[in-house]
Design an enzyme around this catalytic site. Structure first.
Site, mmCIF file in Angstrom:
data_model
loop_
_atom_site.group_PDB
_atom_site.id
_atom_site.type_symbol
_atom_site.label_atom_id
_atom_site.label_comp_id
_atom_site.label_asym_id
_atom_site.label_seq_id
_atom_site.Cartn_x
_atom_site.Cartn_y
_atom_site.Cartn_z
ATOM 1 N N ARG A 89 0.733 -1.085 0.029
ATOM 2 C CA ARG A 89 0.131 -0.133 -0.037
ATOM 3 C C ARG A 89 0.874 1.178 0.087
ATOM 4 N NH1 ARG A 89 -5.074 -2.101 1.600
ATOM 5 N NH2 ARG A 89 -6.771 -0.392 1.908
ATOM 6 N N ARG A 128 -22.082 -1.429 0.709
ATOM 7 C CA ARG A 128 -21.237 -2.716 0.699
ATOM 8 C C ARG A 128 -21.693 -3.391 2.148
ATOM 9 N NH1 ARG A 128 -15.307 -3.331 0.070
ATOM 10 N NH2 ARG A 128 -14.715 -1.884 1.937
ATOM 11 N N ARG A 157 -19.097 -3.106 7.383
ATOM 12 C CA ARG A 157 -17.822 -3.147 8.000
ATOM 13 C C ARG A 157 -17.989 -1.766 8.861
ATOM 14 N NH1 ARG A 157 -12.994 -3.962 3.998
ATOM 15 N NH2 ARG A 157 -12.535 -1.881 4.451
ATOM 16 N N ARG A 168 -9.483 7.168 4.016
ATOM 17 C CA ARG A 168 -8.955 6.271 3.264
ATOM 18 C C ARG A 168 -8.550 6.682 1.927
ATOM 19 N NH1 ARG A 168 -13.705 2.153 4.441
ATOM 20 N NH2 ARG A 168 -12.971 0.663 3.102
HETATM 21 P P1 ADP Z 1 -10.164 -1.291 1.526
HETATM 22 O O1 ADP Z 1 -9.273 -1.507 0.429
HETATM 23 O O2 ADP Z 1 -11.797 -1.442 1.099
HETATM 24 O O3 ADP Z 1 -10.048 0.055 2.220
HETATM 25 P P2 ADP Z 1 -8.819 -3.211 3.214
HETATM 26 O O4 ADP Z 1 -9.678 -4.442 3.839
HETATM 27 O O5 ADP Z 1 -8.021 -3.505 2.126
HETATM 28 O O6 ADP Z 1 -10.204 -2.157 2.735
HETATM 29 O O7 ADP Z 1 -8.331 -2.464 4.472
HETATM 30 C C1 ADP Z 1 -8.744 -1.867 5.434
HETATM 31 C C2 ADP Z 1 -8.065 -1.006 6.538
HETATM 32 O O8 ADP Z 1 -6.800 -1.997 7.010
HETATM 33 C C3 ADP Z 1 -7.227 -0.149 5.956
HETATM 34 O O9 ADP Z 1 -8.218 1.265 5.774
HETATM 35 C C4 ADP Z 1 -5.866 0.218 6.680
HETATM 36 O O10 ADP Z 1 -6.155 0.823 8.101
HETATM 37 C C5 ADP Z 1 -5.574 -1.170 6.995
HETATM 38 N N1 ADP Z 1 -4.677 -1.885 5.912
HETATM 39 C C6 ADP Z 1 -4.950 -2.832 4.960
HETATM 40 N N2 ADP Z 1 -3.866 -3.402 4.478
HETATM 41 C C7 ADP Z 1 -3.022 -2.367 5.039
HETATM 42 C C8 ADP Z 1 -1.422 -2.300 4.470
HETATM 43 N N3 ADP Z 1 -0.867 -2.933 3.456
HETATM 44 N N4 ADP Z 1 -0.806 -1.248 5.027
HETATM 45 C C9 ADP Z 1 -1.283 -0.704 5.918
HETATM 46 N N5 ADP Z 1 -2.491 -0.650 6.510
HETATM 47 C C10 ADP Z 1 -3.338 -1.602 5.862
#
Ligand code: ADP
Length: 211
Positions: A89, A128, A157, A168
């Site tokens: 990310r 969602r 969620r 986000r």
């Molecule tokens: P979406 O892509 O729909 O925002 P995710 O389930 O992928 O949802 O992620 C939800 C939350 O989990 C993010 O907003 C972040 O806080 C955390 N998160 C997920 N993956 C990472 C990552 N690779 N690095 C840092 N935080 C993460």
């Protein structure tokens, strides 16, 4: 067919839905750092509480925590192809992934970039719903059902609200979007129009993987 792919996409772009379909069709290992973190959140201690707070706000969790969870999951599934959903990310995580791949002698075959406009994402976020049992993802604006096909109850969620979404999305623009450039330079980024029917997007992805 053993292939390793990354989904690079904004929040609520449908990457989780596509990842689940791919996992079922090709028996790949679906690694969602969001799911791994949500699991870790259930810890009834300060660590779990802290994690919950960060995720609900829409900020990124500390790289070291995410990396530890990711490495563990990858090492447990060395024999299958994997789908990285929500990781990397940021550029630091991409560099750490390169290191890990070198260590285990693997490579990423495709980075699939799902492109969806912000106004579409905003609408998807509030609609969602997920199944409590199997995790299948629905949208109340499209799917006229109150229970999952497996019989499970649906829930929303806690970070799927507009305030958290804005954060986000901002995190995505600032930290994740630079990865488009990063993987473009590596030569394996493929851009897909994500503002489309689930099945159409999936067909496009499978034809890329079958190449
Ligand atoms: P979406 O892509 O729909 O925002 P995710 O389930 O992928 O949802 O992620 C939800 C939350 O989990 C993010 O907003 C972040 O806080 C955390 N998160 C997920 N993956 C990472 C990552 N690779 N690095 C840092 N935080 C993460």
């Amino acid at each position: 067919m053993i292939k390793n792919i990354i989904f690079l996409a904004p929040p609520a772009s449908g990457k989780g839905t596509q990842a689940k379909l791919l996992k079922d069709k090709y028996n790949m290992c679906h690694i969602s750092t969001g799911d791994l973190l949500r699991e870790a959140c259930s810890r009834d201690d300060e660590f779990g509480e802290n994690l919950k707070r960060i995720m609900q706000s829409g900020n990124l969790v500390d790289d070291s925590i995410v990396l530890e969870l990711l490495k563990k999951k990858v090492m447990e599934n060395l024999d299958s192809g994997f789908i990285l959903d929500g990781f990397p990310r940021n550029v630091n995580q991409a560099l750490a992934l390169d290191e890990l791949l070198k260590e285990i002698n693997k490579k990423i075959d495709y980075v699939l970039y799902l492109n969806v406009p912000k106004n579409v994402l905003q609408k998807r976020i509030t609609g969602r719903r997920l199944c409590k049992i199997c995790g299948k993802i629905y949208n109340i604006y499209q799917d006229n059902i109150s229970l999952c096909t497996c019989g499970g109850e649906l829930y929303q969620r806690s970070d799927d609200n507009l305030e958290s979404f804005e954060n986000r999305y901002q995190e995505y623009i600032e930290k994740t979007q630079p990865l488009i450039d990063y993987y473009n330079k590596n030569g394996n980024l493929i851009s897909i129009d994500g503002d489309n029917e689930v099945e159409q997007i999936f067909d496009q992805i499978t034809s890329i993987l079958n190449n």
